[in-house]
Scaffold this active site. Structure first.
Site, mmCIF file in Angstrom:
data_model
loop_
_atom_site.group_PDB
_atom_site.id
_atom_site.type_symbol
_atom_site.label_atom_id
_atom_site.label_comp_id
_atom_site.label_asym_id
_atom_site.label_seq_id
_atom_site.Cartn_x
_atom_site.Cartn_y
_atom_site.Cartn_z
ATOM 1 N N SER A 147 50.981 -40.005 67.533
ATOM 2 C CA SER A 147 51.449 -38.875 66.731
ATOM 3 C C SER A 147 50.211 -38.154 66.222
ATOM 4 C CB SER A 147 52.288 -39.379 65.545
ATOM 5 O OG SER A 147 52.513 -38.360 64.589
ATOM 6 N N TYR A 160 54.185 -45.152 58.697
ATOM 7 C CA TYR A 160 54.218 -44.410 59.960
ATOM 8 C C TYR A 160 52.803 -44.141 60.468
ATOM 9 C CZ TYR A 160 55.815 -41.045 63.444
ATOM 10 O OH TYR A 160 56.073 -40.392 64.625
#
Length: 284
Positions: A147, A160
Site C-alpha cells: 500500500s 495497517y
C-alpha cells in the site's frame, strides 16, 4: 530501477487472492484478457463466482477456491488444489487484505493480531506454499500488494501500516535472495494509493469509537479514493508483464512517495496538508 526481462503472460496461470471484488476482481479480468488461466481465491463465495463468470466470458479457464487466507491448513493445501485444475502456476498475486481503524491505544491487541495475520501472515504463508511451484517455471512472478501506507505511515493506521511495511520489507528481502540464487521467480511489490474499493467501508473499528467520528472519518477517506479499480488493475497487469520490482499505483501514491523521499522524517506534515485540502474540495 529496471525489472527483469519482460515475458508473455499468455498460457500462464495466475493465482489471485482477494479475487471476489475490488482490485483482485479487476486484475483477474485484465489477466484473463491477456490469455492467462486463473485460480481465484476468496472467502466470499458469491463474489468469487461472479468474478469467475466474467473471466470465463473473457475466454479464460477459471477455478474458484473458497478459503480464509488466515487458515494455515487451507493455505498449505491450496497449491495441490490449484494444480489439480491447472497444469502450472506462473503468477501468484497476494492481494487479500483487511483494514482496522482507530488510534493504537484504542485498538485491541486481538484486533491488531487479526489484521497482521491476514495482511502479512497470509502473504508469507502463501508465498511459502507456492514458491516451489513457481520455481519450476522458466520464469514466474510473485506479486505482493502492499500500500502507499507501506511507504508513509498515517496516524490511526498503526496496524495497517505495520502490516504493509512488513509486506514491503519481506518482499524486498526475498527478491534479493532470489536474485542472489539466480531464481526464475521475480518479485513485484505493489503500492496502491486511493483506489475505490470497499476495504475502508468494511474496516474493523476499535471498540468504543464515537459513531459520528467514525462516519466523518469514513466520509473523508471515501473522498480520497479517486482511482477506479479497473485502472489500478491495468497498472498492476502492466507491471507484471514488465516484471517490475515496484509499482506505485495512482498519482497520489507517486506524489506521497516522492514527498517521503524528499522529507523522510517530516513527510507527514506535508502529506497531511495535502489531504486536508483534498478533503475540503471534495464532497463526502
Amino acid at each position: 530501477m529496471a525489472g527483469m526481462k519482460p515475458w508473455a503472460l499468455r498460457g500462464g496461470v495466475a493465482v489471485i487472492t482477494g479475487a471476489a471484488s475490488g482490485i483482485g476482481a479487476a486484475l483477474a479480468l485484465k489477466l484473463a484478457r491477456r490469455g492467462m488461466q486463473l485460480a481465484l481465491v476468496d472467502l466470499n463465495a458469491a463474489g468469487l463466482e461472479a468474478t469467475a463468470v466474467q473471466a470465463r466470458a473473457a475466454g479464460a479457464t477459471a477455478s474458484t477456491h473458497v478459503l480464509d487466507v488466515a487458515d494455515h491448513a487451507a493455505v498449505a493445501a491450496l497449491p495441490a488444489a490449484v494444480l489439480a485444475q491447472h497444469p502450472r502456476v506462473t503468477v501468484l498475486v497476494n492481494n487479500a487484505g483487511v483494514a482496522l481503524g482507530g488510534l493504537f491505544e484504542q485498538v485491541d491487541a486481538d484486533d491488531f493480531d487479526w489484521l497482521m495475520n491476514i495482511n502479512f501472515g497470509a502473504t508469507v504463508r502463501l508465498t511459502r506454499a507456492f514458491l516451489p511451484v513457481l520455481g519450476r517455471e522458466p520464469a514466474a512472478q510473485l506479486v505482493n500488494v502492499s500500500s502507499i501506507f507501506g511507504i508513509i505511515a498515517p496516524p490511526a493506521q498503526t496496524a495497517y501500516s505495520a502490516s504493509k511495511f512488513a509486506v514491503r520489507g519481506f518482499s524486498e528481502s526475498l527478491r534479493h535472495e532470489l536474485e542472489m540464487n539466480a531464481s526464475p521467480v521475480g518479485v513485484t511489490v505493489v503500492h496502491p494509493g486511493g483506489v475505490r474499493t470497499s476495504i475502508s467501508e468494511n474496516a474493523r473499528l476499535a471498540k468504543g469509537l464515537d459513531s459520528a467520528d467514525v462516519a466523518r472519518e469514513r466520509a473523508n477517506w471515501r473522498s480520497l479514493l479517486a482511482l477506479d479499480p479497473v485502472d489500478a488493475a491495468e497498472q498492476i497487469a502492466l507491471a507484471i508483464e514488465r516484471r517490475e520490482p515496484r509499482v506505485l499505483v495512482g498519482k497520489d501514491a507517486k506524489a506521497a512517495a516522492l514527498v517521503q523521499r524528499l522529507f523522510p522524517v517530516t513527510y507527514w506534515k506535508h502529506v497531511a496538508r495535502d489531504i486536508a485540502r483534498r478533503v475540503k474540495r471534495k464532497p463526502a
